[in-house]
Scaffold this motif. Structure first.
Motif, mmCIF file in Angstrom:
data_model
loop_
_atom_site.group_PDB
_atom_site.id
_atom_site.type_symbol
_atom_site.label_atom_id
_atom_site.label_comp_id
_atom_site.label_asym_id
_atom_site.label_seq_id
_atom_site.Cartn_x
_atom_site.Cartn_y
_atom_site.Cartn_z
ATOM 1 N N UNK A 68 -2.300 2.029 -8.288
ATOM 2 C CA UNK A 68 -1.526 3.172 -8.758
ATOM 3 C C UNK A 68 -1.259 4.157 -7.625
ATOM 4 N N UNK A 69 -2.247 4.334 -6.748
ATOM 5 C CA UNK A 69 -2.021 5.213 -5.595
ATOM 6 C C UNK A 69 -0.970 4.610 -4.671
ATOM 7 N N UNK A 70 -1.027 3.293 -4.486
ATOM 8 C CA UNK A 70 -0.048 2.620 -3.625
ATOM 9 C C UNK A 70 1.368 2.839 -4.140
ATOM 10 N N UNK A 71 1.543 2.790 -5.451
ATOM 11 C CA UNK A 71 2.870 2.962 -6.039
ATOM 12 C C UNK A 71 3.421 4.365 -5.839
ATOM 13 N N UNK A 72 2.536 5.323 -5.558
ATOM 14 C CA UNK A 72 2.985 6.704 -5.371
ATOM 15 C C UNK A 72 3.372 7.006 -3.929
ATOM 16 N N UNK A 73 3.155 6.052 -3.024
ATOM 17 C CA UNK A 73 3.406 6.290 -1.608
ATOM 18 C C UNK A 73 4.806 5.845 -1.212
ATOM 19 N N UNK A 74 5.448 6.619 -0.347
ATOM 20 C CA UNK A 74 6.767 6.252 0.159
ATOM 21 C C UNK A 74 6.689 5.484 1.468
ATOM 22 N N UNK A 75 5.605 5.635 2.207
ATOM 23 C CA UNK A 75 5.433 4.930 3.470
ATOM 24 C C UNK A 75 5.093 3.467 3.204
ATOM 25 N N UNK A 76 5.929 2.557 3.675
ATOM 26 C CA UNK A 76 5.773 1.137 3.356
ATOM 27 C C UNK A 76 4.476 0.552 3.905
ATOM 28 N N UNK B 178 8.221 -4.025 -4.549
ATOM 29 C CA UNK B 178 8.170 -3.003 -3.508
ATOM 30 C C UNK B 178 8.649 -3.499 -2.148
ATOM 31 N N UNK B 179 8.918 -4.810 -2.021
ATOM 32 C CA UNK B 179 9.330 -5.349 -0.728
ATOM 33 C C UNK B 179 10.831 -5.652 -0.743
#
Length: 278
Positions: free
Chosen positions: A29-37, A78-79
């Protein structure tokens, strides 16, 4: 903070598989909130390792295998590289296949596997999974939402409307079902029914910008300029920054149209409801 507490729980009780499940979910869930790939990729990889540990501790717990399917589905979305995306989707399908073997009477798992096929554009394969879901439970509103999404992708609006209508009948308090049905009615030119469905959504979520915007556009398309203007003005303070200028332009157009006969509009149609996801 949740990641820290779950890690502490694992430190204290490293043989409890569901602690790993919770940690893996928080990381994802934290990963989904990040804009940095690169940061997002690192957290997803960490979540993958944790969820694999949960599965290793309790391989017969279907949740662990299903979570790995969900992770790979979200990862694929996300990719940008098509080949990598397909690899991740295929990995997701395999985990869901394992999950359905572990829990063959769980309709939701067939729905989730079908969703992966849908995201891959493999609509016939997706529909086959939903048919398996129907064999287990014909009263599950989520299945009808997903089937409606396939009809919508194929521009079969009558089929989509029938599926979304059934979802709304089974779950009358589902804003998603009524929103999807309203969008489909708009595509069919049935603006009065589309307005009714969006008003139902608005009663459930009175501050929802998308619903207010959709209603303004629908009222305009129906020639109800006074209602369109009132609704657009309600939507304006709730609009994201990037949408305020076009919405203000719509308001000015509606002000100019008041008192004139209804005429064709070039405004965009209402926004479709999001795909049903778990």
């Amino acid at each position: 903070m949740s990641i820290g507490y779950y890690q502490k729980a694992i430190d204290l009780a490293p043989d409890q598989d569901f602690y790993y499940l919770f940690l893996g979910r928080s990381l994802l869930e934290k990963a989904q909130s990040l804009s940095d790939a690169s940061q997002r990729e690192a957290l997803i990889q960490r979540s993958l390792n944790i969820l694999k540990q949960a599965q290793a501790l309790n391989p017969l717990n279907t949740d662990h295998t299903a979570n790995l399917g969900r992770l790979h589905r979200i990862w694929a979305q996300s990719v940008s590289d098509p080949q990598r995306r397909e690899q991740l989707f295929n990995a997701s399908l395999e985990y869901y296949a394992q999950a359905t073997r572990l829990s063959p009477r769980n309709a939701g798992l067939f729905n989730e596997r079908g969703l992966v096929y849908y995201l891959m554009g493999r609509y016939d394969d997706a529909m086959a999974q939903y048919e398996e879901s129907f064999k287990l439970d014909q009263q599950f509103d989520q299945t009808y939402l997903l089937v409606g999404d396939i009809y919508l992708a194929r521009q079969d609006y009558e089929g989509a409307a029938a599926a979304y209508r059934r979802a709304a009948e089974l779950s009358p308090n589902s804003a998603q079902a009524h929103s999807a049905l309203g969008y489909t009615y708009a595509q069919l030119g049935r603006f009065a029914e589309a307005i009714t469905e969006n008003l139902t959504v608005l009663r459930m979520t009175p501050d929802d910008y998308i619903t207010l915007r959709n209603l303004a556009l629908l009222y305009q398309q129906a020639g109800q300029y006074t209602e369109a203007l009132k609704t657009a003005e309600l939507a304006l303070p709730r609009a994201p920054e990037k949408e305020r200028v076009p919405l203000q332009q719509l308001i000015e157009q509606l002000k100019a149209s008041l008192g004139r006969p209804a005429s064709p509009t070039t405004q965009p149609r209402p926004t479709p409801a999001p795909t049903a996801t778990k």
